[in-house]
Design a protein around this motif. Structure first.
Motif, mmCIF file in Angstrom:
data_model
loop_
_atom_site.group_PDB
_atom_site.id
_atom_site.type_symbol
_atom_site.label_atom_id
_atom_site.label_comp_id
_atom_site.label_asym_id
_atom_site.label_seq_id
_atom_site.Cartn_x
_atom_site.Cartn_y
_atom_site.Cartn_z
ATOM 1 N N PRO A 127 0.814 -1.232 0.000
ATOM 2 C CA PRO A 127 0.000 0.000 0.000
ATOM 3 C C PRO A 127 0.843 1.276 0.000
ATOM 4 O O PRO A 127 1.178 1.800 1.045
ATOM 5 N N SER A 128 1.137 1.766 -1.203
ATOM 6 C CA SER A 128 1.999 2.946 -1.283
ATOM 7 C C SER A 128 1.215 4.223 -1.550
ATOM 8 O O SER A 128 1.739 5.317 -1.470
ATOM 9 N N SER A 129 -0.060 4.087 -1.921
ATOM 10 C CA SER A 129 -0.870 5.279 -2.149
ATOM 11 C C SER A 129 -2.324 4.916 -1.878
ATOM 12 O O SER A 129 -2.672 3.730 -1.844
ATOM 13 N N ASP A 130 -3.155 5.949 -1.697
ATOM 14 C CA ASP A 130 -4.530 5.579 -1.345
ATOM 15 C C ASP A 130 -5.392 5.247 -2.553
ATOM 16 O O ASP A 130 -6.477 4.711 -2.411
ATOM 17 N N SER A 131 -4.868 5.564 -3.757
ATOM 18 C CA SER A 131 -5.681 5.121 -4.890
ATOM 19 C C SER A 131 -4.913 4.127 -5.741
ATOM 20 O O SER A 131 -3.778 4.378 -6.155
ATOM 21 N N MET A 132 -5.542 2.992 -5.954
ATOM 22 C CA MET A 132 -4.920 1.968 -6.781
ATOM 23 C C MET A 132 -5.284 2.249 -8.244
ATOM 24 O O MET A 132 -6.323 2.839 -8.518
ATOM 25 N N HIS A 133 -4.414 1.820 -9.178
ATOM 26 C CA HIS A 133 -4.776 1.992 -10.585
ATOM 27 C C HIS A 133 -5.408 0.712 -11.124
ATOM 28 O O HIS A 133 -5.364 -0.338 -10.464
ATOM 29 N N VAL A 134 -5.969 0.794 -12.307
ATOM 30 C CA VAL A 134 -6.684 -0.377 -12.837
ATOM 31 C C VAL A 134 -5.758 -1.589 -13.001
ATOM 32 O O VAL A 134 -6.213 -2.722 -12.882
ATOM 33 N N GLY A 135 -4.453 -1.343 -13.227
ATOM 34 C CA GLY A 135 -3.503 -2.444 -13.348
ATOM 35 C C GLY A 135 -3.450 -3.282 -12.080
ATOM 36 O O GLY A 135 -3.295 -4.505 -12.130
ATOM 37 N N HIS A 136 -3.585 -2.601 -10.932
ATOM 38 C CA HIS A 136 -3.555 -3.334 -9.664
ATOM 39 C C HIS A 136 -4.739 -4.275 -9.516
ATOM 40 O O HIS A 136 -4.704 -5.197 -8.699
ATOM 41 N N LEU A 137 -5.794 -4.007 -10.275
ATOM 42 C CA LEU A 137 -6.975 -4.879 -10.169
ATOM 43 C C LEU A 137 -6.715 -6.266 -10.753
ATOM 44 O O LEU A 137 -7.355 -7.240 -10.344
ATOM 45 N N ILE A 138 -5.782 -6.324 -11.714
ATOM 46 C CA ILE A 138 -5.625 -7.565 -12.493
ATOM 47 C C ILE A 138 -5.459 -8.809 -11.593
ATOM 48 O O ILE A 138 -6.257 -9.743 -11.689
ATOM 49 N N SER A 316 2.370 7.681 -8.516
ATOM 50 C CA SER A 316 2.669 9.091 -8.284
ATOM 51 C C SER A 316 2.521 9.930 -9.564
ATOM 52 O O SER A 316 2.653 11.140 -9.535
ATOM 53 N N ASP A 317 2.271 9.270 -10.708
ATOM 54 C CA ASP A 317 2.048 10.016 -11.946
ATOM 55 C C ASP A 317 0.592 9.850 -12.378
ATOM 56 O O ASP A 317 0.199 8.846 -12.982
ATOM 57 N N GLU A 318 -0.167 10.853 -12.069
ATOM 58 C CA GLU A 318 -1.603 10.935 -12.376
ATOM 59 C C GLU A 318 -1.974 10.511 -13.794
ATOM 60 O O GLU A 318 -2.990 9.868 -14.030
ATOM 61 N N THR A 319 -1.097 10.941 -14.737
ATOM 62 C CA THR A 319 -1.459 10.764 -16.147
ATOM 63 C C THR A 319 -1.054 9.397 -16.695
ATOM 64 O O THR A 319 -1.349 9.073 -17.835
ATOM 65 N N SER A 320 -0.360 8.596 -15.883
ATOM 66 C CA SER A 320 0.182 7.350 -16.427
ATOM 67 C C SER A 320 -0.855 6.231 -16.492
ATOM 68 O O SER A 320 -0.644 5.228 -17.161
ATOM 69 N N SER A 321 -1.956 6.413 -15.779
ATOM 70 C CA SER A 321 -2.948 5.334 -15.794
ATOM 71 C C SER A 321 -4.340 5.837 -15.420
ATOM 72 O O SER A 321 -4.518 7.012 -15.097
ATOM 73 N N ILE A 322 -5.282 4.930 -15.437
ATOM 74 C CA ILE A 322 -6.622 5.220 -14.946
ATOM 75 C C ILE A 322 -6.669 4.732 -13.499
ATOM 76 O O ILE A 322 -6.320 3.569 -13.229
ATOM 77 N N PHE A 323 -7.047 5.616 -12.602
ATOM 78 C CA PHE A 323 -7.117 5.244 -11.191
ATOM 79 C C PHE A 323 -8.558 4.904 -10.805
ATOM 80 O O PHE A 323 -9.510 5.367 -11.447
ATOM 81 N N LEU A 324 -8.673 4.107 -9.762
ATOM 82 C CA LEU A 324 -10.010 3.663 -9.346
ATOM 83 C C LEU A 324 -10.824 4.802 -8.743
ATOM 84 O O LEU A 324 -12.008 4.651 -8.479
#
Ligand code: TYM
Length: 437
Positions: A127-138, A316-324
């Protein structure tokens, strides 16, 4: 995943020699290869470890080479047929499409299932940030499907301690993020009767059996070995050097005495992206010496960054992915603005030459999330022929992701503090098999 210093090849070879010397031959997988992840003498090769995933190819990592280098096995058609035969269900799209492409001992787990011999599932999140990105869902989507198929207990480790060591987070902050991420994990639909989610900081003091297994593992791994596997250097803090045993210990059933008692003989199956494999190569190496079976693994490829497979997807890069946590509007803007396109520069050219699905991020994302195989194939044909334009392809992905993320947010909002407490309470988990000795 962050950057890590890589030791010289000489130090690595020495460590590998030591590891090989110490290794007992693997009964389950005689081809096991504890070689580190470093592409020796070839800067162009992919680099994959728990902190860094680097590829120079817009098509993403070379799966076949990684299987060879890591010494794992390909998930092939006969294996998928066996899975369908034992479960009586069609394989998940991640498996049908080769997104989970590599394994260790999955055959053996399927045979155990057929013989009604127990096993459990184990996965995790740092848990490094409070929002996970869609990749973490996989891995969590895959794990949920496996739990539904096999009806076995699942343990989910939140390595908040790892984030203090690597990111310098205070214990309080790391534990807070672990709880936040737990909401996202629960929203994936896990069955509370069969799932235990635990924070390392918290659980370490709750069950001495877990800490005991960590110590047993630490006694069996030398500094030289972890240097070889993980690339640690002399200036890394000793916490990092000891940490791999913490991620290894949930692969020992007796770390969960409420479910398994003192039983160490129940093996686990670990779904994860292939970046986590170094931890489990080490775990498999020490398993015979600590007296537990080698964990089996299912490895996925990486969900790419919006800017393309060569770019790093980072929390830490907002634009690099879609966040949940992204709104529908944000999803639309990000995909339209940043998703790397395999299309041509003008509509005329695109109609004539067609698009390249292998590098097109909107198409790649659809392979992860669009359920219908026929629809996906139609999209592929139409984009490749130039019939479907980039804007149309992106619009399809935008609609799908807006729906998935909105559903996720709705389910997450329903996760109360009481629900989190229940998932995180050490307790006996239900299983189709008898597990306690
Ligand atoms: P973490 O938090 O980096 O990642 C959590 C899980 O997500 C996978 N993953 C990805 N999968 C697909 N595409 C991506 N772009 C992507 N990025 C990350 C990771 O492989 C992982 O499965 N140390 C671990 C936490 C952990 C763990 C485990 C993971 C503890 N025990 C057992 C897997 C299995 C970590 O920091 O994961």
């Amino acid at each position: 995943m962050g950057d890590v210093a890589v030791e010289s090849n000489a130090a690595i070879s020495e460590a590998v020699a030591e590891l090989n010397m110490d290794s007992k031959p693997s009964v389950q997988d005689p081809t096991e290869n504890p070689t580190p992840n470093v592409a020796e003498d070839d800067d162009e090769e992919d680099f994959v470890d728990p902190w860094t995933v680097k590829t120079t190819s817009a098509r993403g990592i070379d799966k076949a080479k990684l299987i060879e280098r890591f010494g794992s096995s390909k998930i092939d058609q006969p294996l998928l047929e066996k899975l369908e035969a034992v479960t009586g269900k069609k394989c998940h799209r991640f498996l049908r499409r080769g997104l989970f492409f590599s394994h260790r001992d999955f055959n053996w787990i399927l045979s155990r299932y057929e013989k009604e011999e127990p096993f459990y599932l184990y996965t995790g999140r740092g848990p490094s940030s409070d929002s996970m990105h869609v990749g973490h869902l996989i891995p969590f989507v895959m794990t949920k499907w496996l739990q539904d198929m096999f009806d076995v207990p699942l343990v989910i480790q939140l390595t908040d301690d790892e984030k203090s060591l690597w990111k310098g987070l205070s214990r309080k902050e790391a534990m807070k993020l672990a709880r936040e991420n737990t909401k996202d994990i629960i929203a994936c639909g896990f069955d509370v009767d069969k799932t235990f989610i635990f924070s390392d900081y918290q659980y370490m003091g709750q069950r001495p059996e877990f800490y005991g297994n960590i110590i047993d593992i630490q006694r069996c791994v030398t500094f030289n070995q972890v240097k070889g596997i993980f690339g640690f250097g002399d200036s890394d803090c000793i916490g990092k050097i000891a940490f791999p045993a913490v991620q290894a210990a949930p692969a020992v059933a007796s770390s969960f005495p409420d479910t398994f008692g003192e039983n160490k003989s129940v093996p686990c199956l670990i779904p994860c992206a292939i970046d986590q494999d170094p931890y489990f190569r080490m775990t498999r190496d020490v398993a015979p010496r600590v007296g537990f079976p080698k964990p089996a693994l299912l490895h996925s490829t990486f969900f790419p960054a919006l800017q393309g497979a060569q770019c790093k997807m980072s929390a830490s890069d907002e634009t690099s992915s879609i966040f949940l946590t992204d709104t529908a509007k944000k999803i639309k803007t990000k995909i339209n603005k940043y998703a790397f396109s395999g299309g041509q520069a003008t509509v005329e050219e695109h109609r004539e030459i067609g698009g390249n699905c292998d590098v097109d991020i909107a198409y790649q994302y659809l392979t992860f999330f669009l359920e219908d195989d026929e629809e996906l194939e139609q999209v592929r044909q139409d984009y490749t022929s130039g019939k479907l334009l980039t804007g149309e392809l992106k619009a399809k992905l935008i609609g799908l992701l807006q729906e998935i993320v909105a559903d996720h947010q709705k389910l997450r909002a329903e996760v109360t503090e009481d629900v989190i407490d229940e998932f995180m309470r050490p307790r006996k988990l239900k299983s189709r098999f008898e597990t306690k000795k």
